[in-house]
Scaffold this active site. Sequence first.
Site, PDB file in Angstrom:
ATOM      1  N   VAL A 283       9.183 -52.264  -8.367  1.00 26.99           N
ATOM      2  CA  VAL A 283       9.736 -52.547  -7.033  1.00 26.99           C
ATOM      3  C   VAL A 283      11.224 -52.214  -7.004  1.00 26.99           C
ATOM      4  O   VAL A 283      11.741 -51.630  -6.046  1.00 26.99           O
ATOM      5  CB  VAL A 283       9.488 -54.019  -6.640  1.00 26.99           C
ATOM      6  CG1 VAL A 283      10.170 -54.349  -5.324  1.00 26.99           C
ATOM      7  CG2 VAL A 283       8.007 -54.295  -6.549  1.00 26.99           C
ATOM      8  N   ALA A 284      11.904 -52.570  -8.095  1.00 27.05           N
ATOM      9  CA  ALA A 284      13.348 -52.333  -8.134  1.00 27.05           C
ATOM     10  C   ALA A 284      13.659 -50.849  -8.109  1.00 27.05           C
ATOM     11  O   ALA A 284      14.638 -50.413  -7.506  1.00 27.05           O
ATOM     12  CB  ALA A 284      13.930 -52.966  -9.386  1.00 27.05           C
ATOM     13  N   ASP A 330      31.759 -14.117  19.120  1.00 29.96           N
ATOM     14  CA  ASP A 330      32.321 -13.364  20.247  1.00 29.96           C
ATOM     15  C   ASP A 330      33.827 -13.470  20.170  1.00 29.96           C
ATOM     16  O   ASP A 330      34.349 -14.372  19.515  1.00 29.96           O
ATOM     17  CB  ASP A 330      31.935 -14.043  21.572  1.00 29.96           C
ATOM     18  CG  ASP A 330      30.485 -13.854  21.931  1.00 29.96           C
ATOM     19  OD1 ASP A 330      29.890 -12.909  21.432  1.00 29.96           O
ATOM     20  OD2 ASP A 330      29.977 -14.679  22.718  1.00 29.96           O
ATOM     21  N   ASP A 643      21.740 -12.784  25.191  1.00 31.06           N
ATOM     22  CA  ASP A 643      22.135 -13.269  23.860  1.00 31.06           C
ATOM     23  C   ASP A 643      21.037 -14.122  23.241  1.00 31.06           C
ATOM     24  O   ASP A 643      21.073 -14.426  22.052  1.00 31.06           O
ATOM     25  CB  ASP A 643      23.409 -14.131  23.951  1.00 31.06           C
ATOM     26  CG  ASP A 643      24.655 -13.287  24.166  1.00 31.06           C
ATOM     27  OD1 ASP A 643      24.680 -12.181  23.612  1.00 31.06           O
ATOM     28  OD2 ASP A 643      25.565 -13.732  24.881  1.00 31.06           O
ATOM     29  N   GLU A 708      19.568 -52.555 -14.157  1.00 35.43           N
ATOM     30  CA  GLU A 708      18.424 -53.427 -13.881  1.00 35.43           C
ATOM     31  C   GLU A 708      17.367 -53.283 -14.972  1.00 35.43           C
ATOM     32  O   GLU A 708      16.673 -54.241 -15.308  1.00 35.43           O
ATOM     33  CB  GLU A 708      17.790 -53.064 -12.527  1.00 35.43           C
ATOM     34  CG  GLU A 708      18.611 -53.512 -11.334  1.00 35.43           C
ATOM     35  CD  GLU A 708      18.041 -52.966 -10.038  1.00 35.43           C
ATOM     36  OE1 GLU A 708      16.863 -53.231  -9.760  1.00 35.43           O
ATOM     37  OE2 GLU A 708      18.770 -52.261  -9.310  1.00 35.43           O
TER      38      GLU A 708
HETATM   39  P1  ATP Z   1      33.075 -10.845  24.073  1.00 36.65           P
HETATM   40  O1  ATP Z   1      31.806 -10.085  23.832  1.00 36.65           O
HETATM   41  O2  ATP Z   1      33.876 -10.993  22.884  1.00 36.65           O
HETATM   42  O3  ATP Z   1      32.904 -12.082  24.867  1.00 36.65           O
HETATM   43  P2  ATP Z   1      33.902  -9.248  26.362  1.00 36.65           P
HETATM   44  O4  ATP Z   1      34.260 -10.198  27.441  1.00 36.65           O
HETATM   45  O5  ATP Z   1      34.719  -8.018  26.297  1.00 36.65           O
HETATM   46  O6  ATP Z   1      34.002  -9.872  24.912  1.00 36.65           O
HETATM   47  P3  ATP Z   1      31.485  -8.683  27.777  1.00 36.65           P
HETATM   48  O7  ATP Z   1      31.582  -9.868  28.658  1.00 36.65           O
HETATM   49  O8  ATP Z   1      30.188  -8.233  27.254  1.00 36.65           O
HETATM   50  O9  ATP Z   1      32.382  -8.856  26.499  1.00 36.65           O
HETATM   51  O10 ATP Z   1      32.159  -7.516  28.567  1.00 36.65           O
HETATM   52  C1  ATP Z   1      32.125  -6.195  28.090  1.00 36.65           C
HETATM   53  C2  ATP Z   1      33.156  -5.376  28.799  1.00 36.65           C
HETATM   54  O11 ATP Z   1      32.834  -5.289  30.185  1.00 36.65           O
HETATM   55  C3  ATP Z   1      34.552  -5.973  28.778  1.00 36.65           C
HETATM   56  O12 ATP Z   1      35.243  -5.639  27.604  1.00 36.65           O
HETATM   57  C4  ATP Z   1      35.185  -5.392  30.026  1.00 36.65           C
HETATM   58  O13 ATP Z   1      35.684  -4.094  29.755  1.00 36.65           O
HETATM   59  C5  ATP Z   1      34.018  -5.273  30.981  1.00 36.65           C
HETATM   60  N1  ATP Z   1      34.000  -6.399  31.920  1.00 36.65           N
HETATM   61  C6  ATP Z   1      34.094  -7.706  31.620  1.00 36.65           C
HETATM   62  N2  ATP Z   1      34.026  -8.470  32.707  1.00 36.65           N
HETATM   63  C7  ATP Z   1      33.871  -7.639  33.756  1.00 36.65           C
HETATM   64  C8  ATP Z   1      33.719  -7.802  35.175  1.00 36.65           C
HETATM   65  N3  ATP Z   1      33.704  -8.995  35.763  1.00 36.65           N
HETATM   66  N4  ATP Z   1      33.579  -6.698  35.939  1.00 36.65           N
HETATM   67  C9  ATP Z   1      33.556  -5.485  35.373  1.00 36.65           C
HETATM   68  N5  ATP Z   1      33.710  -5.248  34.065  1.00 36.65           N
HETATM   69  C10 ATP Z   1      33.861  -6.306  33.248  1.00 36.65           C
END
Ligand code: ATP
Length: 915
Positions: A283-284, A330, A643, A708
């Site tokens: 038990v112990a 990212d 993603d 023990e």
């Molecule tokens: P991470 O992947 O590190 O978050 P990120 O913001 O650059 O970086 P994404 O969000 O995939 O990655 O964007 C990819 C690219 O698209 C950016 O680097 C930018 O050039 C372009 N982008 C980001 N936001 C916009 C937007 N609202 N409208 C148009 N182009 C954009």
Amino acid sequence: MEKNKSFDLLETEIDKFYKELNTSSKGISSNEAKKRLSSYGHNIIQREKQGSRFKEFIQNFISVMAILLWVSGFISIFAGMPQLGIAIWAVNLINGFFSYWQARAAKKATDSLSKMLPSYAQVIRDGKMVQIDVEDLVPGDVFQITAGNNISADARIISNDSLEVDESALTGESNLVHKQVSYEQGHGKFGIKNEIFAGTVVSSGSALAVAVKTGMNTELGHIAKLTETNKKVSSPLQIELNRLTRQISLIAFMIGIVFFISAIFFVHYPAAKSFIFALGMVVAFIPEGLLPTVTLSLAQGVQRMAKKHALVKSLNSVETLGETTVIASDKTGTLTQNQMTINHIWFPHKIYEVTGEGYVNNGEIQFQSSKIYLKEDAGLQKLIDIAALNSDTEIKQEKSEKPKIIGTPTEAAHDILVAKSGADKKEIIASYPRIKELTFDSNRKRMTTIHQMNDGKIFIAVKGALSSVISKCSKIFDNGKIRDLTGDDKDSISKADDTFASEGLRSLAMAYRIDDSKLDEYDIDNTERELIFVGFTVMADPPRPEVYDAVQKAHQAGIKIMMVTGDSGLTAKSVAKKIGIVSDNARIISDTDLDNMSDDELSEAVKGEVIFARVAPEQKYRIVKANQRNGEIVASTGDGVNDAPALKQADIGIAMGMTGTDVAKNAADMILTDDNFASIVTAIEEGRTVYSNIQKFLVYILNSNLPEAIPSALFLFSRGLIPLPLTVMQILTVDLGTDMLPALGLGAEQIEPGVMDKPPRPRKSHLLSKSIIWKAFGWYGLIASLVSTGAYFFINHLHGWPSVPLASSGVYYREATTMTLAAIVFSQIAAAINCRTEQTSVFKIGIFSNKHIVTGIIFEILILVVLIYVPFFQGIFNTGPLSIKNWIFLFLIPIPLILIEEIRKYIVRNLHKNK
Ligand code: ATP
């Protein structure tokens, strides 16, 4: 409570449908919503089955180990040792209650997490789109859904923009389903085209829908009712502990058999007495409360992590975090602040520097001073028009509050630029009404909006990553004139971009096209072609200040950081270098490089210093797999719909709590409530701490086994010449009263300095490693045995031994066995303090800094005092009062034990330093 309306409503005409639900396309009022909330209830899916709590409680008393103890108690009573039988049952009962309490506490700790990350729904209330807690959604509410959203009610679609839904959570089928406004019966129960279901997710497009059923009335609610969804999945650690408990119990039984046979042969005990003697030992030795203590310790770890912005979804992840060897992260918003400031604008043959503070005042963006002058430059005017039109972002400010960005920081930076240039965004939008948009996505890396011009023409505005926009351009806007885009132009654009990027700045290209008349269809191929390149903006996005230390800490801990970004290679490398992730030699692997690599080549590449740039979310999955093929334990971040595969594949998928989509959060194992890379490293530190705490209390629990067992062994192997220094009942006392309380405290021990100075724990390493066994038995256990048997002989010596034989009954015998028991307890006190650190001096962390341990020790002493002085217990436990001198001796015991251990820790520290 009112039942939700039935789904025949899907077929009825829309006006009848609204009437039936007492709503309209403009939704309901907040007052009406309140009323409906009280009649329909909150929009919650209850997953716990009624009655499961009772089952959970009873299970603590009917495990194999518990049944063995019940039976042992019976045998003891029948063998004429009722006290022992009752004591064994008491051990079993106390352990059962304790385990139940620990399991509840652990559940409470993990349940409270869901409240820390509320889900929201976009709903029209009182005619305005507002954000509400999903739990407050009621039938009749009109709500909006977009890509990445969880659907939070069973609903009918009333307006639709290419909505595609992933219904696999309900149907088990992984193909995406197109939805529409009109009724159409598709395949099966969930096939109706104008119906969407709670628990499914939007993969692309958007829609407005009217909630028809909420909470337990939804299809998801029905399924939850039918199945016990709270199925417990044991983590590898819990499985290992289960195995460990079974192994130790087996050893305990074997020791029991040896003791049983020895008692018969060496001291000629009758069989019944030998059995009881052996039983006490068994038990112990059985570590009954180990598993619940570990579960609670993991849950406490989860709570501590939550306070540090890392919400883990299962106890499993706490463990995996401690093993992490690679973090694929990212860049934007995780390593950087995601606070974009435009500081330059590039045009053919000229660059503007943008200065001046942009800020928001009463909802209007103001600018202080700037070197850019809109009226003098046609190119600038075009760029500003595109920036204003191609934006879904709003900056709002309510009274004295800080301005809020509703949308993305990239677009907010462009809104500020528009204001700084002296233009008025609202005016621009009013003169170019938007017809349609092709929303931004991380694969295309650009966004397009289509507008109606006064003269009937169509204006197409495009912004996006330089490479992605340039590839769609055939002309360039140069000094007010449009001409063909040449190779030289492209060279000079990319040269300029490289210069900015090598400073860690990011660029965003602006382009447009005017069509003479409306097109039939505005899809990607029709609109994003033959564009006129205007220029690009350059943004700074500084690294988060706390990231520098976090990166260093991760490196110190042997963890590799891999930047995986959608941004350009040079920008990424510059930022990565700045924050210490890579050296100058790091290799940049772009999306196309990645596509051209075989899996083996990729696995080889990730062994070196690499940065992944311009990658699409889908490519992250390959990066995670490539690392895993090399035996790495990978933590990977993500926020978008695409993603999800990488997040699921990673050993620890990490979603962003602030900017992440519901889809990413669903797929992840951990959610960062502050989107901050530094929180990942903190969570890893906590994960390592939890594991090392579990090892600490394992050493503590096991170390008392030797002291023990030794007294009984002395008795047996001296053939009874040494009277039993510790009785069976006293052995149970140690098991009952003194083991568990301080062990709980060890589970809550704070982070020990130096946990991040070691390499990650190998996945195959065992909890009960050789060094732990050595420490528990060969060091702590041995010292405690020497001290307790020493105390026994010391008391006998005070009474004349060795001139007179050792007392085998009477007052002196009682005093001697009480001293053995008390010496074990005081050695345990020293062990609890010693176990708090592996290498660090306990004086450095504060000897009394763990309140749980201090409380545990006080209780331990109180129990001992009760057993020694209360006559009722004296009879049962064969104890007797101790003199002041004895007590002084006992209280002094921990001092040398702690000092000896301090010397060992000092030597180990120095050995590590000199390595
Ligand atoms: P991470 O992947 O590190 O978050 P990120 O913001 O650059 O970086 P994404 O969000 O995939 O990655 O964007 C990819 C690219 O698209 C950016 O680097 C930018 O050039 C372009 N982008 C980001 N936001 C916009 C937007 N609202 N409208 C148009 N182009 C954009």
